[in-house]
Design a protein around this motif. Structure first.
Motif, PDB file in Angstrom:
ATOM      1  N   PHE A 151      10.185   9.654 -15.634  1.00  0.00           N
ATOM      2  CA  PHE A 151      10.964   8.514 -16.104  1.00  0.00           C
ATOM      3  C   PHE A 151      10.817   8.221 -17.597  1.00  0.00           C
ATOM      4  N   GLY A 152       9.887   8.895 -18.260  1.00  0.00           N
ATOM      5  CA  GLY A 152       9.717   8.693 -19.691  1.00  0.00           C
ATOM      6  C   GLY A 152       8.767   7.592 -20.085  1.00  0.00           C
ATOM      7  N   ARG A 153       8.490   6.677 -19.163  1.00  0.00           N
ATOM      8  CA  ARG A 153       7.582   5.568 -19.439  1.00  0.00           C
ATOM      9  C   ARG A 153       7.201   4.906 -18.126  1.00  0.00           C
ATOM     10  N   VAL A 154       6.183   4.043 -18.193  1.00  0.00           N
ATOM     11  CA  VAL A 154       5.804   3.194 -17.059  1.00  0.00           C
ATOM     12  C   VAL A 154       5.629   1.782 -17.601  1.00  0.00           C
ATOM     13  N   ASP A 155       6.352   0.815 -17.020  1.00  0.00           N
ATOM     14  CA  ASP A 155       6.299  -0.575 -17.470  1.00  0.00           C
ATOM     15  C   ASP A 155       5.352  -1.427 -16.640  1.00  0.00           C
ATOM     16  N   GLY A 156       5.135  -1.026 -15.396  1.00  0.00           N
ATOM     17  CA  GLY A 156       4.283  -1.816 -14.519  1.00  0.00           C
ATOM     18  C   GLY A 156       3.524  -0.934 -13.545  1.00  0.00           C
ATOM     19  N   LEU A 157       2.315  -1.361 -13.206  1.00  0.00           N
ATOM     20  CA  LEU A 157       1.452  -0.623 -12.293  1.00  0.00           C
ATOM     21  C   LEU A 157       0.991  -1.561 -11.189  1.00  0.00           C
ATOM     22  N   VAL A 158       1.131  -1.121  -9.940  1.00  0.00           N
ATOM     23  CA  VAL A 158       0.614  -1.879  -8.798  1.00  0.00           C
ATOM     24  C   VAL A 158      -0.393  -1.004  -8.068  1.00  0.00           C
ATOM     25  N   ASN A 159      -1.653  -1.416  -8.105  1.00  0.00           N
ATOM     26  CA  ASN A 159      -2.716  -0.699  -7.394  1.00  0.00           C
ATOM     27  C   ASN A 159      -2.840  -1.294  -5.994  1.00  0.00           C
ATOM     28  N   SER A 160      -2.095  -0.697  -5.065  1.00  0.00           N
ATOM     29  CA  SER A 160      -2.043  -1.207  -3.694  1.00  0.00           C
ATOM     30  C   SER A 160      -2.843  -0.358  -2.715  1.00  0.00           C
ATOM     31  N   ALA A 161      -3.067   0.908  -3.034  1.00  0.00           N
ATOM     32  CA  ALA A 161      -3.764   1.808  -2.113  1.00  0.00           C
ATOM     33  C   ALA A 161      -5.219   1.388  -1.924  1.00  0.00           C
ATOM     34  N   ALA A 162      -5.711   1.537  -0.700  1.00  0.00           N
ATOM     35  CA  ALA A 162      -7.112   1.213  -0.427  1.00  0.00           C
ATOM     36  C   ALA A 162      -7.541   1.812   0.899  1.00  0.00           C
ATOM     37  N   LEU A 163      -8.835   2.053   1.005  1.00  0.00           N
ATOM     38  CA  LEU A 163      -9.455   2.408   2.276  1.00  0.00           C
ATOM     39  C   LEU A 163     -10.165   1.178   2.814  1.00  0.00           C
ATOM     40  N   THR A 164     -10.130   1.002   4.134  1.00  0.00           N
ATOM     41  CA  THR A 164     -10.726  -0.190   4.748  1.00  0.00           C
ATOM     42  C   THR A 164     -11.742   0.159   5.835  1.00  0.00           C
ATOM     43  N   ASP A 165     -12.348   1.337   5.720  1.00  0.00           N
ATOM     44  CA  ASP A 165     -13.259   1.798   6.764  1.00  0.00           C
ATOM     45  C   ASP A 165     -14.389   0.802   7.019  1.00  0.00           C
ATOM     46  N   ARG A 166     -14.778   0.715   8.298  1.00  0.00           N
ATOM     47  CA  ARG A 166     -15.834  -0.201   8.725  1.00  0.00           C
ATOM     48  C   ARG A 166     -17.210   0.353   8.377  1.00  0.00           C
TER      49      ARG A 166
END
Length: 260
Positions: A84-99
């Motif tokens: 896309f040539g650039r990034v204007d916004g970043l959302v860090n949504s990924a996660a592990l939730t292991d017990r």
């Protein structure tokens, strides 16, 4: 009231092959995003989401990556810029939730949770800040955290600790880059219905109707849905949130620190 649209923005959203990340991507597309790069480990699911976003009018690409791998994480950002040539916004949504409790959490699980839940957001944030400053500044980061960052349940020791670290990282970076007009905020999310939560409930031995049993006992009669959270994420990414940075918002129907 300021505009919540994000017309023309290019976003990178991790963990967007299902659940909250996918909801954020779809809301971003509906509010005018010009391009989306989504990541996740499930290639088939990720490609389906990207294809459906593109078909709906928002160009999207899927970059498969295990965010426990530093090189793969850096490659995701590079892939977004290349496409896309650039990034204007970043959302860090990924996660592990292991017990895991303090007694039974193996060090390998601790390391993997910290790699995905803290190091990957750090790597992507570092890349985003460098990229944004090279372009003259500006941009927004939203970190998806958890109410467990306040301390958490005994069976979520490593998860809670990793998210507590992400909450501190959010504030630290927000302070460091505010002079460059880069905003960084986080959301401490409460109990939410997602495909991942359904899988966890099944692994924990709960019946398929766990949600129907749980929701009537909640203060507001239900648990969070991805759409509840995605709306606030897009508010933070949009001009409506332009004067807000360094905030870690408790998004839950229970009041942290309060007692009945």
């Amino acid at each position: 009231m300021k505009n919540r649209r994000i017309d023309g923005q290019i976003l990178l959203i991790t963990g967007a092959t299902q659940g909250l990340g996918e909801a954020i991507a779809r809301e971003a597309a509906a509010l005018g995003a010009a391009g989306l790069c989504i990541t996740g480990r499930n290639e088939a699911r990720g490609k389906r989401v990207a294809e459906s976003l593109t078909a709906a009018g928002c160009p999207a690409q899927f970059a498969a990556a295990d965010l426990a791998d530093e090189a793969a994480t850096r490659a995701v950002f590079d892939a977004a810029v290349k496409r896309f040539g650039r990034v204007d916004g970043l959302v860090n949504s990924a996660a592990l939730t292991d017990r895991g409790t303090i007694e039974n959490t193996p060090i390998e699980l601790w390391d993997r949770l910290f790699a995905v839940n803290v190091r990957a957001p750090f790597v992507l944030t570092q890349a985003f800040v460098r990229h944004a400053k090279a372009r003259g500044g500006g941009g927004c980061i939203v970190n998806i955290i958890t109410r467990s960052a306040h301390g958490g349940q005994p069976f979520l020791t490593a998860y809670s600790a990793s998210k507590g670290a992400l909450a501190t990282l959010t504030k630290n970076v927000a302070n460091a880059v505010r002079g460059d007009r880069i905003r960084v905020n986080g959301l401490n999310i409460g109990w939410m219905e997602t495909p991942g939560e359904h899988a966890i409930q099944a692994r924990d031995g709960n019946s398929a109707d766990w949600l129907a049993k749980a929701e009537p006992n909640q203060p507001f009669g239900r648990i969070l849905k991805p759409g509840d959270v995605s709306a606030l994420v897009l508010h933070l990414l949009s001009p409506a949130g332009e004067m807000m940075t360094g905030s870690v918002i408790d998004f839950d129907q229970n009041v942290m620190g309060a007692y009945d």
